[in-house]
Design an enzyme around this catalytic site. Structure first.
Site, PDB file in Angstrom:
ATOM      1  N   LYS A  13      10.502   2.215   4.980  1.00 56.42           N
ATOM      2  CA  LYS A  13      11.600   1.856   5.888  1.00 56.42           C
ATOM      3  C   LYS A  13      12.831   2.734   5.652  1.00 56.42           C
ATOM      4  CE  LYS A  13      12.133  -2.537   4.904  1.00 56.42           C
ATOM      5  NZ  LYS A  13      11.197  -2.716   3.794  1.00 56.42           N
ATOM      6  N   ARG A 163      15.364   1.905 -10.097  1.00 56.17           N
ATOM      7  CA  ARG A 163      15.903   0.571  -9.861  1.00 56.17           C
ATOM      8  C   ARG A 163      15.202  -0.468 -10.727  1.00 56.17           C
ATOM      9  NH1 ARG A 163      15.786  -0.095  -3.480  1.00 56.17           N
ATOM     10  NH2 ARG A 163      15.116  -2.173  -4.078  1.00 56.17           N
ATOM     11  N   ARG A 174       7.927  -9.130  -5.171  1.00 58.83           N
ATOM     12  CA  ARG A 174       8.575  -8.830  -3.883  1.00 58.83           C
ATOM     13  C   ARG A 174       7.548  -8.835  -2.752  1.00 58.83           C
ATOM     14  NH1 ARG A 174      11.422  -3.391  -5.290  1.00 58.83           N
ATOM     15  NH2 ARG A 174      12.199  -3.429  -3.169  1.00 58.83           N
TER      16      ARG A 174
END
Ligand code: AMP
Length: 223
Positions: A13, A163, A174
């Site tokens: 994305k 991250r 997730r």
């Protein structure tokens, strides 16, 4: 033009969003980026967000909806809005619909990028990003020309970051959150009859981008 960009984490994305911004001049509102900026400010709100984000869990709807409503209302770009990472639950989608209906600017389309879980895990765990310019790299698929440092900004001194929520256990969490809470949003938009552009994100980002550009033109967006 107002578009929602959907898909599991790691489907591409962010990469495709950047293409849309460059090509069509849309404002890119990424809930994840907005929340990371709040965290970086060190506020109490940032600490509350960190607890959920580091565990790979969704931030509660009331927090998300108020932060995103503010970001959307404060956007003054004339090139349209692309929402990335929001909405992720049906109540968020309903709140967004209400806000946009009040403003007389409903959504035009949903872009859904899907990819296989194992590929997603490989992509995300190898992902590195530049904290200064936001450029995204991958240790295997798209390494920086400057090793552990950004090759696009500063003077070669900006260290790339991995991250906290890009570790494998968190990525799996997730993905589970996506299946349980966000997949129903796809069905919500389908049931509402919204234009849905579906792309296979397993392939090369260039091919996905080409398909996306073609699809955007069919919904009436021109660069
Ligand atoms: P992202 O960069 O979009 O993968 O978002 C990173 C993290 O921020 C997610 O794993 C969630 O903890 C949180 N987050 C981002 N957007 C939302 C949202 N719309 N609803 C709930 N949590 C979110």
């Amino acid at each position: 033009m107002r578009i929602v960009l959907m898909g599991p984490p790691g489907a591409g994305k962010g990469t495709q969003a950047k293409r849309l911004v460059d090509e069509f001049g849309m404002a890119h509102l990424s809930s994840g980026d907005i929340f990371r900026a709040v965290r970086a400010s060190g506020s109490d709100l940032g600490e509350r967000l960190a607890k959920y984000m580091d565990a790979g869990e969704l931030v509660p709807d009331e927090l998300v909806v108020s932060m995103m409503a503010e970001a959307i209302a404060g956007n003054d770009s004339t090139g349209g809005i692309m929402l990335d990472g929001f909405p992720r639950t049906v109540p968020q989608a309903e709140a967004l619909d209400e806000q946009l209906a009040r403003a007389g600017t409903p959504l035009d389309a949903v872009v859904l990028i899907v990819a296989d879980d194992d590929l997603i895990v490989e992509r995300i765990t190898g992902r590195r990003s530049c904290p200064a310019c936001g450029k995204i790299f991958h240790v295997k698929f798209m390494p920086s020309g400057n090793g552990e440092f950004c090759d696009a900004c500063g003077d070669g001194q900006v260290a790339l970051v991995h991250r906290e929520d890009d570790r494998e256990d968190v990525v799996r969490q997730r993905l589970a959150a996506y299946a349980a809470q966000t997949q129903p949003v796809v069905d919500y938009y389908r049931d509402a009859g919204l234009e849905m552009i579906e792309l296979n994100g397993n392939g090369d980002p260039e091919e996905v981008a080409a398909e996306l550009m073609k699809a955007m033109r069919t919904v009436g967006l021109h660069s």
